[in-house]
Design a protein around this motif. Structure first.
Motif, PDB file in Angstrom:
ATOM      1  N   VAL A  69       0.838  -1.203   0.000  1.00 16.44           N
ATOM      2  CA  VAL A  69       0.000   0.000   0.000  1.00 16.44           C
ATOM      3  C   VAL A  69       0.874   1.256   0.000  1.00 16.44           C
ATOM      4  N   LEU A  70       1.934   1.256   0.781  1.00 15.53           N
ATOM      5  CA  LEU A  70       2.822   2.424   0.819  1.00 15.53           C
ATOM      6  C   LEU A  70       3.450   2.683  -0.545  1.00 15.53           C
ATOM      7  N   GLU A  71       3.757   1.621  -1.260  1.00 15.66           N
ATOM      8  CA  GLU A  71       4.338   1.776  -2.597  1.00 15.66           C
ATOM      9  C   GLU A  71       3.359   2.491  -3.526  1.00 15.66           C
ATOM     10  N   LEU A  72       2.080   2.198  -3.366  1.00 21.44           N
ATOM     11  CA  LEU A  72       1.052   2.849  -4.186  1.00 21.44           C
ATOM     12  C   LEU A  72       0.922   4.333  -3.854  1.00 21.44           C
ATOM     13  N   GLU A  73       1.188   4.684  -2.601  1.00 20.85           N
ATOM     14  CA  GLU A  73       0.936   6.050  -2.122  1.00 20.85           C
ATOM     15  C   GLU A  73       2.206   6.873  -1.905  1.00 20.85           C
ATOM     16  N   LYS A  74       3.367   6.313  -2.223  1.00 23.00           N
ATOM     17  CA  LYS A  74       4.610   7.028  -1.931  1.00 23.00           C
ATOM     18  C   LYS A  74       4.654   8.351  -2.694  1.00 23.00           C
ATOM     19  N   SER A  75       5.090   9.389  -1.997  1.00 18.34           N
ATOM     20  CA  SER A  75       5.175  10.732  -2.565  1.00 18.34           C
ATOM     21  C   SER A  75       5.831  11.624  -1.527  1.00 18.34           C
ATOM     22  N   PRO A  76       6.243  12.833  -1.909  1.00 12.19           N
ATOM     23  CA  PRO A  76       6.812  13.762  -0.915  1.00 12.19           C
ATOM     24  C   PRO A  76       5.825  14.120   0.195  1.00 12.19           C
ATOM     25  N   GLU A  77       4.531  13.929  -0.075  1.00  8.82           N
ATOM     26  CA  GLU A  77       3.504  14.265   0.922  1.00  8.82           C
ATOM     27  C   GLU A  77       3.297  13.147   1.943  1.00  8.82           C
ATOM     28  N   LEU A  78       3.921  11.998   1.708  1.00  3.76           N
ATOM     29  CA  LEU A  78       3.765  10.860   2.610  1.00  3.76           C
ATOM     30  C   LEU A  78       4.866  10.896   3.674  1.00  3.76           C
ATOM     31  N   PHE A  79       4.474  10.940   4.937  1.00  2.00           N
ATOM     32  CA  PHE A  79       5.438  10.913   6.035  1.00  2.00           C
ATOM     33  C   PHE A  79       4.720  10.454   7.293  1.00  2.00           C
ATOM     34  N   GLY A  80       5.500  10.090   8.298  1.00  2.00           N
ATOM     35  CA  GLY A  80       4.876   9.663   9.540  1.00  2.00           C
ATOM     36  C   GLY A  80       5.764   8.751  10.352  1.00  2.00           C
ATOM     37  N   ILE A  81       5.122   7.843  11.090  1.00  2.00           N
ATOM     38  CA  ILE A  81       5.823   6.947  12.009  1.00  2.00           C
ATOM     39  C   ILE A  81       5.367   5.512  11.776  1.00  2.00           C
ATOM     40  N   PHE A  82       6.330   4.620  11.667  1.00  2.00           N
ATOM     41  CA  PHE A  82       6.048   3.183  11.628  1.00  2.00           C
ATOM     42  C   PHE A  82       6.044   2.740  13.087  1.00  2.00           C
ATOM     43  N   HIS A  83       4.846   2.743  13.671  1.00  2.00           N
ATOM     44  CA  HIS A  83       4.663   2.504  15.096  1.00  2.00           C
ATOM     45  C   HIS A  83       5.098   1.090  15.496  1.00  2.00           C
ATOM     46  N   CYS A  84       5.699   0.992  16.679  1.00  2.00           N
ATOM     47  CA  CYS A  84       6.083  -0.293  17.267  1.00  2.00           C
ATOM     48  C   CYS A  84       6.871  -1.136  16.262  1.00  2.00           C
ATOM     49  N   PHE A  85       7.877  -0.529  15.668  1.00  2.00           N
ATOM     50  CA  PHE A  85       8.615  -1.246  14.621  1.00  2.00           C
ATOM     51  C   PHE A  85       9.271  -2.497  15.207  1.00  2.00           C
ATOM     52  N   SER A  86       9.063  -3.633  14.517  1.00  2.00           N
ATOM     53  CA  SER A  86       9.597  -4.910  15.008  1.00  2.00           C
ATOM     54  C   SER A  86      10.190  -5.741  13.876  1.00  2.00           C
ATOM     55  N   GLY A  87      10.511  -5.084  12.753  1.00  2.00           N
ATOM     56  CA  GLY A  87      11.048  -5.814  11.608  1.00  2.00           C
ATOM     57  C   GLY A  87      12.556  -5.953  11.666  1.00  2.00           C
ATOM     58  N   ASP A  88      13.133  -6.329  10.510  1.00  2.00           N
ATOM     59  CA  ASP A  88      14.576  -6.481  10.420  1.00  2.00           C
ATOM     60  C   ASP A  88      15.202  -5.216   9.820  1.00  2.00           C
ATOM     61  N   LEU A  89      16.525  -5.250   9.625  1.00  2.00           N
ATOM     62  CA  LEU A  89      17.226  -4.070   9.126  1.00  2.00           C
ATOM     63  C   LEU A  89      16.737  -3.668   7.740  1.00  2.00           C
ATOM     64  N   GLU A  90      16.539  -4.634   6.864  1.00  2.00           N
ATOM     65  CA  GLU A  90      16.072  -4.326   5.503  1.00  2.00           C
ATOM     66  C   GLU A  90      14.692  -3.683   5.536  1.00  2.00           C
TER      67      GLU A  90
END
Length: 255
Positions: free
Chosen positions: A141-162
């Motif tokens: 979904v983020l790939e569909l909406e990516k733009s300079p107007e897109l910003f924020g916080i990836f809450h409770c991040f629990s992924g890997d380095l990549e």
């Protein structure tokens, strides 16, 4: 030293018996700003009441949490849109995709997520993302909406380095909380490879309490424990962790 809790569910019923005292403990510990995510329409009035009680400290988000995307999701989205038109918010959240509890609602979760991202862009607001067992779907979904107007916080991040680097590529900060203190949390193993400018602090209270309170009710005063853990990881004074992460939160939330 000023700290910011960028994600705390202060309206949770788990605080109903001692909310004011809990807030006072946090303020005494140096946490001066509390950003409250929205779950669904049932919490809206409670959020407004808390903001009125602590006008110097509490800041609100509005949004439909993915776990609450049900058959009535269009009504709930209409509520979000109506609130955006009549109240000041600092982000749209928490929004996203959760496939831990219910995979059957994925299609409508995606619709709700994308629509709320679009509203955030229209209003110049940050987004606050919830992702559980759904990195691929969230990134789609983020790939569909990516733009300079897109910003924020990836809450409770629990992924890997990549996954962390990919999230950052969409203009997102990583929300780091109690998981960073867990022995099996894993993010502490690579976090020092992420520049501190991409990090904000959060508790997600009453959930995910940091060590030594793991398994108990979390509260915003424990933001300090998260900051202390990051001071260890980054080999920096805790005052510097507080300064940089608070500045990062100001940049995201427009303060």
């Amino acid at each position: 030293m000023i700290l910011t809790d960028t994600h705390t569910h202060l309206c949770s019923e788990e605080f109903d018996q001692d909310r004011t005292e809990m807030m006072q403990r946090a303020i005494a510990a140096g946490i001066s700003r509390f950003f409250i995510p929205s779950i669904d329409s049932t919490e809206t009035q409670k959020m407004y009441d808390l903001e009125a009680q602590f006008p110097d400290n509490v800041r609100l988000m509005i949004g439909l949490h993915p776990c609450y995307v049900k058959d009535n999701y269009l009504e709930e989205l209409a509520h979000v849109e109506a609130q955006l038109a009549q109240h000041k918010f600092y982000a749209i959240g928490e929004i996203g995709i959760d496939l831990y509890w219910d995979k059957t609602t994925l299609a409508i979760q995606k619709i709700a997520f994308q629509r709320q991202i679009q509203w955030a862009k229209q209003h110049g607001l940050a987004i606050n993302i919830h992702c559980r067992d759904a990195f691929d779907e969230v990134f789609e979904v983020l790939e569909l909406e990516k733009s300079p107007e897109l910003f924020g916080i990836f809450h409770c991040f629990s992924g890997d380095l990549e996954q962390a680097q990919r999230a950052i590529s969409y203009g997102l900060k990583l929300g780091i909380g109690g998981v960073a203190t867990f022995k099996n949390g894993k993010i502490d193993q690579f976090l020092d490879q992420i520049p501190l400018e991409h990090i904000v602090l959060e508790t997600d209270s009453p959930y995910l309490a940091p060590v030594p309170y793991r398994g108990k009710r979390n509260e915003s005063s424990y933001t300090l424990l998260v900051a202390q853990k990051l001071a260890e990881i980054y080999q920096l004074p805790v005052t510097e962790i507080a300064r940089v992460t608070t500045e990062n939160s100001k940049a995201v939330y427009g303060i």
